[in-house]
Design a protein around this motif. Structure first.
Motif, PDB file in Angstrom:
ATOM      1  N   ASN A 189      18.062  28.185  33.120  1.00  0.00           N
ATOM      2  CA  ASN A 189      18.585  27.029  33.560  1.00  0.00           C
ATOM      3  C   ASN A 189      18.817  26.112  35.005  1.00  0.00           C
ATOM      4  O   ASN A 189      19.389  25.251  35.374  1.00  0.00           O
ATOM      5  CB  ASN A 189      19.106  26.312  32.605  1.00  0.00           C
ATOM      6  CG  ASN A 189      18.809  26.563  31.415  1.00  0.00           C
ATOM      7  OD1 ASN A 189      17.435  25.982  30.846  1.00  0.00           O
ATOM      8  ND2 ASN A 189      19.411  26.898  30.106  1.00  0.00           N
ATOM      9  N   GLY A 190      19.097  27.552  36.152  1.00  0.00           N
ATOM     10  CA  GLY A 190      19.453  27.285  37.070  1.00  0.00           C
ATOM     11  C   GLY A 190      21.629  26.713  37.300  1.00  0.00           C
ATOM     12  O   GLY A 190      21.440  26.406  38.220  1.00  0.00           O
ATOM     13  N   LYS A 191      22.012  27.080  36.379  1.00  0.00           N
ATOM     14  CA  LYS A 191      23.246  27.369  36.091  1.00  0.00           C
ATOM     15  C   LYS A 191      23.759  28.086  36.679  1.00  0.00           C
ATOM     16  O   LYS A 191      23.619  29.460  36.669  1.00  0.00           O
ATOM     17  CB  LYS A 191      24.001  27.022  34.501  1.00  0.00           C
ATOM     18  CG  LYS A 191      25.526  26.716  34.616  1.00  0.00           C
ATOM     19  CD  LYS A 191      25.820  26.455  32.777  1.00  0.00           C
ATOM     20  CE  LYS A 191      27.018  26.071  33.443  1.00  0.00           C
ATOM     21  NZ  LYS A 191      27.896  25.550  31.904  1.00  0.00           N
ATOM     22  N   GLU A 192      24.818  28.340  38.048  1.00  0.00           N
ATOM     23  CA  GLU A 192      25.631  29.298  38.224  1.00  0.00           C
ATOM     24  C   GLU A 192      26.262  30.406  36.944  1.00  0.00           C
ATOM     25  O   GLU A 192      27.083  29.416  36.504  1.00  0.00           O
ATOM     26  CB  GLU A 192      26.687  29.144  38.697  1.00  0.00           C
ATOM     27  CG  GLU A 192      27.253  29.819  40.009  1.00  0.00           C
ATOM     28  CD  GLU A 192      27.317  30.242  41.362  1.00  0.00           C
ATOM     29  OE1 GLU A 192      26.644  31.355  42.087  1.00  0.00           O
ATOM     30  OE2 GLU A 192      25.772  29.913  41.211  1.00  0.00           O
ATOM     31  N   ILE A 193      25.920  31.618  37.412  1.00  0.00           N
ATOM     32  CA  ILE A 193      26.861  32.120  36.268  1.00  0.00           C
ATOM     33  C   ILE A 193      27.875  32.946  36.719  1.00  0.00           C
ATOM     34  O   ILE A 193      27.766  33.607  38.102  1.00  0.00           O
ATOM     35  CB  ILE A 193      25.436  33.039  36.289  1.00  0.00           C
ATOM     36  CG1 ILE A 193      24.518  33.050  35.718  1.00  0.00           C
ATOM     37  CG2 ILE A 193      26.867  35.103  34.849  1.00  0.00           C
ATOM     38  CD1 ILE A 193      23.789  34.326  35.104  1.00  0.00           C
ATOM     39  N   LYS A 194      28.951  32.649  35.740  1.00  0.00           N
ATOM     40  CA  LYS A 194      30.015  33.265  36.618  1.00  0.00           C
ATOM     41  C   LYS A 194      30.539  34.133  35.994  1.00  0.00           C
ATOM     42  O   LYS A 194      30.653  35.209  34.666  1.00  0.00           O
ATOM     43  CB  LYS A 194      31.187  32.078  36.101  1.00  0.00           C
ATOM     44  CG  LYS A 194      31.716  31.560  36.501  1.00  0.00           C
ATOM     45  CD  LYS A 194      32.493  30.366  36.225  1.00  0.00           C
ATOM     46  CE  LYS A 194      33.186  29.157  36.993  1.00  0.00           C
ATOM     47  NZ  LYS A 194      33.627  28.081  35.927  1.00  0.00           N
ATOM     48  N   THR A 195      30.690  35.336  36.626  1.00  0.00           N
ATOM     49  CA  THR A 195      31.076  36.944  36.280  1.00  0.00           C
ATOM     50  C   THR A 195      32.379  37.255  35.958  1.00  0.00           C
ATOM     51  O   THR A 195      33.764  36.731  36.772  1.00  0.00           O
ATOM     52  CB  THR A 195      30.736  38.126  37.625  1.00  0.00           C
ATOM     53  OG1 THR A 195      31.378  38.032  38.847  1.00  0.00           O
ATOM     54  CG2 THR A 195      29.648  37.994  37.775  1.00  0.00           C
ATOM     55  N   THR A 196      32.612  38.170  34.820  1.00  0.00           N
ATOM     56  CA  THR A 196      33.897  38.070  34.294  1.00  0.00           C
ATOM     57  C   THR A 196      34.436  40.133  35.227  1.00  0.00           C
ATOM     58  O   THR A 196      33.859  41.134  35.359  1.00  0.00           O
ATOM     59  CB  THR A 196      33.843  38.786  33.346  1.00  0.00           C
ATOM     60  OG1 THR A 196      32.633  39.685  32.735  1.00  0.00           O
ATOM     61  CG2 THR A 196      33.257  36.730  32.043  1.00  0.00           C
ATOM     62  N   THR A 197      35.729  40.376  34.907  1.00  0.00           N
ATOM     63  CA  THR A 197      36.170  41.262  35.201  1.00  0.00           C
ATOM     64  C   THR A 197      36.749  42.538  34.283  1.00  0.00           C
ATOM     65  O   THR A 197      36.066  43.426  34.652  1.00  0.00           O
ATOM     66  CB  THR A 197      37.765  41.386  36.066  1.00  0.00           C
ATOM     67  OG1 THR A 197      38.404  40.912  34.306  1.00  0.00           O
ATOM     68  CG2 THR A 197      38.180  40.555  37.136  1.00  0.00           C
ATOM     69  N   LYS A 198      36.277  42.136  33.217  1.00  0.00           N
ATOM     70  CA  LYS A 198      35.948  42.755  32.204  1.00  0.00           C
ATOM     71  C   LYS A 198      34.246  42.672  31.439  1.00  0.00           C
ATOM     72  O   LYS A 198      34.065  41.402  31.054  1.00  0.00           O
ATOM     73  CB  LYS A 198      37.122  42.915  31.070  1.00  0.00           C
ATOM     74  CG  LYS A 198      37.422  41.762  30.148  1.00  0.00           C
ATOM     75  CD  LYS A 198      38.399  41.754  29.465  1.00  0.00           C
ATOM     76  CE  LYS A 198      38.521  40.246  29.026  1.00  0.00           C
ATOM     77  NZ  LYS A 198      40.144  40.826  27.464  1.00  0.00           N
ATOM     78  N   ARG A 199      34.613  43.975  30.427  1.00  0.00           N
ATOM     79  CA  ARG A 199      32.934  43.546  29.188  1.00  0.00           C
ATOM     80  C   ARG A 199      33.148  42.529  28.460  1.00  0.00           C
ATOM     81  O   ARG A 199      34.253  43.413  27.909  1.00  0.00           O
ATOM     82  CB  ARG A 199      32.848  45.369  29.083  1.00  0.00           C
ATOM     83  CG  ARG A 199      31.422  45.015  28.589  1.00  0.00           C
ATOM     84  CD  ARG A 199      30.511  46.554  28.317  1.00  0.00           C
ATOM     85  NE  ARG A 199      30.139  46.967  29.136  1.00  0.00           N
ATOM     86  CZ  ARG A 199      29.250  47.454  30.080  1.00  0.00           C
ATOM     87  NH1 ARG A 199      28.547  46.292  30.402  1.00  0.00           N
ATOM     88  NH2 ARG A 199      29.131  48.214  31.346  1.00  0.00           N
TER      89      ARG A 199
END
Length: 310
Positions: A167-177
């Motif tokens: 949808n074009g929304k920025e994805i924030k990565t995480t430090t853990k799974r």
């Protein structure tokens, strides 16, 4: 009351025409290519193309938008009324195809992603954006192709990188799974799993999970990770009444999806009610000109039995 009845009649007439109008490519001498409807009305005037052999004028255009490749204007998409929509952007291996229902387009030197209806879902704001894969795309701004290192296949260098969802929304990565299917990046961050399913869709995927080992025996693995996923990458629409299921392998911890534009028996279709399951392959039926391809569907269980018994 009379005015309302007239309006309704006109509306019904318009809807009937819209639903029944058929479109076809047409070619003229000197490699000119355009589009007409079934009555011969020109929808897109013919222009110089690279070659007309790949456009068979007996095959109906059934998609909501269609492509015309013009020699001096590039690969252009139009809607069924003949309105110009966008020009496809160059992908890593040439002009873009649809991936998971989206295609790369360009405007003013920037790139974005549009869907099969021609809607520009992710605006053209990036110096580079990848085709959609596993529900997300990678982008960068300020990057460039470094031809000094490799003129034929130059790497992208520099810039600010990130990920966006469908949808074009920025994805924030995480430090853990946080999910078994979160994807680990080279920086050891995790991209959150992007797919969500209702009950019917969960049952569809369960069908393939039960047959995973059989499908692996037929198709094998291309990647050393030897992990296979099934995901629904497109849902039924007015132009295609099937779910599209795509297989993914992990390659060095990154999802490598089956190519949707080639015949490799790793893409599947399921009817909207979740009752009919098919494996897809593309059959060349015009060997003389190598121009006419037909999508054929084989029931998945029949395909499995036939291939395991070879």
């Amino acid at each position: 009351m009379k005015k309302i009845c007239v309006f309704l009649l006109l509306l019904i007439s318009h809807l009937t025409f819209s639903q029944t109008e058929k479109l076809f490519y047409y070619s003229e001498k000197d490699s000119l290519l355009g589009v007409k409807n079934q009555n011969g009305k020109i929808i897109v005037p013919a222009d110089v193309t690279w070659e007309t052999v790949a456009y068979n004028d007996s095959i109906e255009i059934k998609s909501s938008i269609f492509l015309l490749s013009f020699k001096n204007r590039g690969d252009l998409y139009f809607d069924r009324k003949g309105n110009y929509l966008f020009k496809t952007a160059l992908a890593a291996l040439g002009n873009s195809d649809f991936h998971e229902g989206y295609i790369l387009y360009e405007e003013n030197g920037k790139s974005g992603l549009a869907n099969r209806l021609g809607n520009k879902i992710i605006s053209a704001q990036y110096d580079y954006i990848s085709p959609l894969g596993f529900g997300f795309a990678q982008y960068c701004n300020g990057c460039y192709w470094d031809t000094s290192k490799d003129e034929e296949h130059p790497p992208l260098v520099g810039g600010v990188w990130g990920f966006v969802d469908r949808n074009g929304k920025e994805i924030k990565t995480t430090t853990k799974r946080n999910h078994p299917k979160d994807i680990e990046t080279k920086e050891h961050q995790f991209i959150p799993y992007q797919f969500k399913y209702n009950k019917t869709e969960q049952e569809i995927l369960a069908f393939f999970e039960k047959r995973k080992n059989q499908i692996i025996k037929i198709n094998g693995f291309n990647c050393s990770d030897k992990k296979l996923f099934f995901e629904i990458v497109e849902k039924p629409s007015e132009f295609d009444s099937f779910y599209k299921i795509k297989t993914f392998e992990l390659c060095n911890k990154y999802p490598n999806g089956a190519d949707e534009n080639y015949d490799d028996y790793k893409n599947f279709k399921v009817s909207a009610d979740g009752k009919n399951y098919y494996v897809l392959y593309i059959d060349l039926v015009n060997y003389k000109e190598y121009s006419e391809y037909v999508e054929r569907k084989i029931p998945v269980d029949k395909w499995i039995i036939e291939n395991l018994n070879k």
